[in-house]
Design a protein around this motif. Structure first.
Motif, PDB file in Angstrom:
ATOM      1  N   UNK A 242      68.286  66.722  12.590  1.00 34.41           N
ATOM      2  CA  UNK A 242      67.021  66.724  11.729  1.00 34.41           C
ATOM      3  C   UNK A 242      66.964  67.913  10.899  1.00 34.41           C
ATOM      4  N   UNK A 243      67.771  69.040  11.336  1.00 35.79           N
ATOM      5  CA  UNK A 243      67.586  70.696  10.815  1.00 35.79           C
ATOM      6  C   UNK A 243      68.524  70.262   9.651  1.00 35.79           C
ATOM      7  N   UNK A 244      69.526  69.695   9.768  1.00 31.86           N
ATOM      8  CA  UNK A 244      70.688  69.534   8.549  1.00 31.86           C
ATOM      9  C   UNK A 244      69.873  68.736   7.350  1.00 31.86           C
ATOM     10  N   UNK A 245      69.296  67.647   7.922  1.00 32.61           N
ATOM     11  CA  UNK A 245      68.467  66.568   7.031  1.00 32.61           C
ATOM     12  C   UNK A 245      67.299  67.382   6.217  1.00 32.61           C
ATOM     13  N   UNK A 246      66.771  68.065   7.034  1.00 35.10           N
ATOM     14  CA  UNK A 246      65.567  68.986   6.164  1.00 35.10           C
ATOM     15  C   UNK A 246      66.045  69.993   5.305  1.00 35.10           C
ATOM     16  N   UNK A 247      67.047  70.768   5.590  1.00 35.16           N
ATOM     17  CA  UNK A 247      67.878  71.544   4.720  1.00 35.16           C
ATOM     18  C   UNK A 247      68.352  70.870   3.485  1.00 35.16           C
ATOM     19  N   UNK A 248      69.007  69.727   3.530  1.00 31.56           N
ATOM     20  CA  UNK A 248      69.338  69.050   2.355  1.00 31.56           C
ATOM     21  C   UNK A 248      68.347  68.353   1.748  1.00 31.56           C
ATOM     22  N   UNK A 249      67.286  67.801   2.173  1.00 31.22           N
ATOM     23  CA  UNK A 249      66.029  67.632   1.462  1.00 31.22           C
ATOM     24  C   UNK A 249      65.337  68.572   0.468  1.00 31.22           C
ATOM     25  N   UNK A 250      65.449  69.729   1.151  1.00 32.34           N
ATOM     26  CA  UNK A 250      64.830  70.885   0.361  1.00 32.34           C
ATOM     27  C   UNK A 250      65.468  71.309  -0.809  1.00 32.34           C
ATOM     28  N   UNK A 251      66.989  71.232  -0.601  1.00 30.96           N
ATOM     29  CA  UNK A 251      67.911  71.476  -1.760  1.00 30.96           C
ATOM     30  C   UNK A 251      67.897  70.533  -2.754  1.00 30.96           C
ATOM     31  N   UNK A 252      67.748  69.295  -2.410  1.00 34.26           N
ATOM     32  CA  UNK A 252      67.789  68.111  -3.429  1.00 34.26           C
ATOM     33  C   UNK A 252      66.134  68.081  -4.163  1.00 34.26           C
ATOM     34  N   UNK A 253      65.183  68.603  -3.451  1.00 38.01           N
ATOM     35  CA  UNK A 253      64.316  68.523  -4.106  1.00 38.01           C
ATOM     36  C   UNK A 253      64.076  69.587  -5.057  1.00 38.01           C
ATOM     37  N   UNK A 254      64.824  70.728  -4.999  1.00 32.98           N
ATOM     38  CA  UNK A 254      64.985  71.590  -6.189  1.00 32.98           C
ATOM     39  C   UNK A 254      65.535  71.153  -7.327  1.00 32.98           C
ATOM     40  N   UNK A 255      66.362  69.977  -7.195  1.00 36.62           N
ATOM     41  CA  UNK A 255      66.810  69.441  -8.362  1.00 36.62           C
ATOM     42  C   UNK A 255      66.100  68.058  -8.923  1.00 36.62           C
TER      43      UNK A 255
END
Length: 318
Positions: free
Chosen positions: A104-117
């Motif tokens: 879940x933590x990895x997924x949350x972090x990746x989601x946040x980084x993608x949202x920046x794009x």
């Protein structure tokens, strides 16, 4: 019905990914495919897929799928020095869909980084293995922004025709998949125990498992593991180390949310015993690359048993 006019990018053609993307290609979807070892993807080109050289070559597709082993691998293919986001020139796909089993933590972090794009992230882990895909019985659980998830789901249904369940926003699909794989570990561990008990007391494994599969406790899972347990065929569907990873993810969530999980904890130690036994042998890499059901041999030894294949032609029930 999936929209065949959408261009699809696909990252990862391992044991699961190859057969999933093969279904898309055979359904006449426009799929561009990248794999770390390019030669493993090249047979898909003969079926109509397009194999690309670089991750950046996938930046122009309409929707980008991935299935890799761990969260760090997903971050690498997205944001690493050769990653699709890092090297994109121009517009990225609006939606990234990940079918991997990650935390879940990895997924949350990746989601946040993608949202920046400006990219929506859809989680779509699947239930099954290569045999299940071939039988057309793969299923999936999906979470993320609803509009993007609903656009992705018809495509997912091509390789997961048994059913695609949308469970809500964020990482809820990750939680479902972790819980799913915890149960997988618990079931195989108990199935090994009871099969060994019956076998040591004189019941042939094929006869005992036929009884189990025909009864109320039987399932698709117990049926398709039966040939392995009867004939000691450890052809890999899922490795013990990946199973341990998923049990650890479940236990971590249990600790975080104050949910007691004693059965999962005991199962995790069974898997660790198998891994530890393998590490003590000269062919440890070979053992640990084989199917997690090989735990049966480890626990047969601890039970004073020497197993041999029963050489029975038993079906998988798929």
């Amino acid at each position: 019905m999936a929209n065949n006019t959408q261009s699809i990018g696909w990252i990862g053609v391992g044991r699961m990914g190859y057969q999933m993307v093969e279904r898309l290609v055979k359904a006449n979807h426009n799929v561009s495919i990248w794999n770390r070892t390019k030669s493993k993807a090249e047979p898909l080109a003969k079926l109509g897929g397009k194999v690309v050289d670089k991750l950046a070559d996938l930046a122009g597709v309409d929707i980008l799928f991935a299935i890799v082993s761990e969260g760090k691998d997903l971050e690498e293919v997205y944001f690493g020095k050769d990653g699709v986001v890092t090297n994109a020139k121009g517009k990225l796909p609006k939606t990234f869909v990940d079918c991997s089993s990650i935390s879940v933590e990895d997924s949350e972090r990746i989601r946040a980084r993608l949202k920046e794009h400006g990219v929506d992230f859809v989680c779509a882990p699947v239930s099954g293995n290569g045999h299940v895909i071939k039988a057309g019985k793969l299923s999936s659980v999906v979470s993320g922004p609803e509009a993007s998830a609903k656009l992705a789901m018809p495509i997912i249904e091509v390789f997961a025709p048994r059913g695609v369940s949308y469970v809500g926003d964020g990482e809820l699909a990750r939680i479902c998949k972790i819980a799913h794989n915890v149960m997988l570990g618990v079931v195989i561990a108990n199935l090994v125990e009871i099969t060994l008990l019956a076998n040591k007391m004189g019941v042939p494994r094929h006869a005992f498992l036929a009884f189990m599969n025909n009864g109320v406790m039987g399932s698709m899972f117990t049926s398709y593991k039966t040939p392995a347990l009867v004939n000691l065929d450890w052809t890999t569907t899922f490795t013990p180390e990946l199973l341990r990873k998923d049990l650890d993810l479940g236990l971590d969530l249990g600790r975080e949310w104050d949910v007691t999980m004693p059965v999962t904890a005991a199962t995790r130690e069974m898997v660790q015993q198998h891994i530890g036994k393998a590490l003590s042998q000269d062919n440890s890499k070979e053992i640990l690359a084989q199917d997690f059901a090989r735990m049966m041999e480890t626990f047969a030894g601890l039970s004073g048993m020497k197993l041999a294949s029963e050489n029975k032609n038993v079906g998988m029930g798929l």
